[in-house]
Design an enzyme around this catalytic site. Structure first.
Site, PDB file in Angstrom:
ATOM      1  N   ARG A  26       0.838  -1.213   0.000  1.00 60.26           N
ATOM      2  CA  ARG A  26       0.000   0.000   0.000  1.00 60.26           C
ATOM      3  C   ARG A  26       0.866   1.254   0.000  1.00 60.26           C
ATOM      4  NH1 ARG A  26      -0.645   4.642   2.807  1.00 60.26           N
ATOM      5  NH2 ARG A  26      -0.361   3.523   4.777  1.00 60.26           N
ATOM      6  N   ASP A  27       1.522   1.538   1.096  1.00 61.12           N
ATOM      7  CA  ASP A  27       2.357   2.729   1.210  1.00 61.12           C
ATOM      8  C   ASP A  27       3.532   2.668   0.247  1.00 61.12           C
ATOM      9  OD1 ASP A  27       3.371   5.114   2.185  1.00 61.12           O
ATOM     10  OD2 ASP A  27       4.258   4.232   3.968  1.00 61.12           O
ATOM     11  N   CYS A 253       5.849   9.500   0.293  1.00 59.38           N
ATOM     12  CA  CYS A 253       4.545  10.107   0.553  1.00 59.38           C
ATOM     13  C   CYS A 253       4.239  11.071  -0.568  1.00 59.38           C
ATOM     14  CB  CYS A 253       4.537  10.837   1.901  1.00 59.38           C
ATOM     15  SG  CYS A 253       2.972  11.668   2.248  1.00 59.38           S
ATOM     16  N   ASN A 262      10.501   4.283   2.901  1.00 55.86           N
ATOM     17  CA  ASN A 262      10.282   3.682   4.206  1.00 55.86           C
ATOM     18  C   ASN A 262      11.483   2.843   4.622  1.00 55.86           C
ATOM     19  OD1 ASN A 262       7.331   4.230   4.827  1.00 55.86           O
ATOM     20  ND2 ASN A 262       7.130   3.312   2.798  1.00 55.86           N
TER      21      ASN A 262
END
Length: 314
Positions: A26-27, A253, A262
């Protein structure tokens, strides 16, 4: 040469086991410019589960206009059956409509995404912090009525690209309000990767003082300044047992351009296994999965551990 496993040397006082909250699907993928085929996403999640990850954030039920990469949520989620009873598939929901879509497909773990700062709340949610919390209130209430687990993401906990340093008391205030809505878990986001270990420990201590137990806290570090593992170790020393990470170090982001990738799940697992901390993850399988995904995306994996264990990954 290494056999693919670090030498285990434990440190007194650290947790015996850590649950990795895998966010790569997802991220990690949400900011990709080229749309990743749904079948590739599904295979990625299956491989992550096969590697031993038990919490894999699958997708987001956000409006396709805002995150086109995740527009296939309704198509993807039903493809993820058969991963095993022990695998949880949280999904991000921005509002009541997103929650309805997720519940209709049988989602049992959801997450809402808030901000500790006004500027990011305005840019990401087009609302003030107070307005965003008001938007989450009926979402959390409805989820709890259906006995659905709720995670509250709190971004910009350590710094904001527009507002600069974020005071600890400001983060604690918003975190406490988010938990008061009924969230089961709080994920502290270092969205632009500026945290340092002392800052991490100070925030965790203040949260405890305000009644947020360490057992309900997860940490989500970005590696902009190379501090993600150091910050994770500090959190472990405090007793945190839930750590967010992204396979292969994918992600950033879309609303904060200074947010780099990340913490790579492989880098985290290498450190945890070296400390003798159980994760349930097969590092070789996980690294192979991230190398495979890097091939799908057409570029090398940014994870140092993936590169070290995969000589052809360069």
């Amino acid at each position: 040469m290494t056999d693919g496993l670090p030498m285990e040397v434990s440190v007194p006082g650290l947790p015996a086991r850590v649950r990795i909250h895998e966010v790569g699907a997802r991220d990690g993928l949400q900011n990709e410019k080229e749309v990743v085929p749904t079948e590739v996403k599904a295979e990625f999640i299956r491989r992550l589960a096969d590697a031993g990850l038990t919490t894999i954030e699958a997708t987001s039920f956000v409006h396709p206009k805002w995150v086109p990469q995740l527009a296939d949520a309704e198509d993807l989620f039903p493809r993820l059956g058969g991963l095993g009873d022990g695998v949880a598939l949280p999904v991000l929901v921005p509002n009541e409509r997103g929650l309805e879509r997720a519940l209709a497909l049988g989602a049992r773990r959801i997450a809402v995404f808030g901000s500790a700062t006004e500027t990011f709340a305005a840019r990401n949610l087009n609302r003030t912090v107070a307005e965003s919390l008001a938007m989450f209130e009926p979402v959390v209430a409805r989820a709890k009525e259906d006995e659905v687990h709720v995670r509250g993401y709190l971004s910009m906990c350590f710094g904001d690209p527009w507002e600069g340093k974020v005071p600890v008391h400001q983060v604690v205030r918003v975190a406490r309000q988010l938990m008061d809505l009924g969230c089961d878990e709080l994920s502290l986001g270092d969205t632009i990767g500026v945290a340092t270990p002392g800052h991490v420990l100070a925030l965790l201590a203040r949260l405890n003082e305000e009644g947020v137990p360490t057992s309900a806290i997860g940490v989500h570090f970005h590696d902009t300044y190379g501090q993600a593992l150091a910050n994770t170790f500090a959190a472990l020393e405090h007793g945190v047992t839930t750590v967010d990470a992204s396979a292969g170090g994918l992600g950033g982001c879309p609303y904060a351009k200074s947010a780099t990738g990340n913490l790579a799940t492989e880098d985290l697992v290498w450190m945890l296994h070296g400390l003798g901390i159980e994760t349930g993850v097969d590092l070789d399988r996980l690294s192979a999965t991230s190398a495979w995904m890097a091939g799908q995306l057409g570029r090398p994996s940014p994870s140092r551990t993936v590169r070290a264990l995969s000589p052809k990954e360069s």
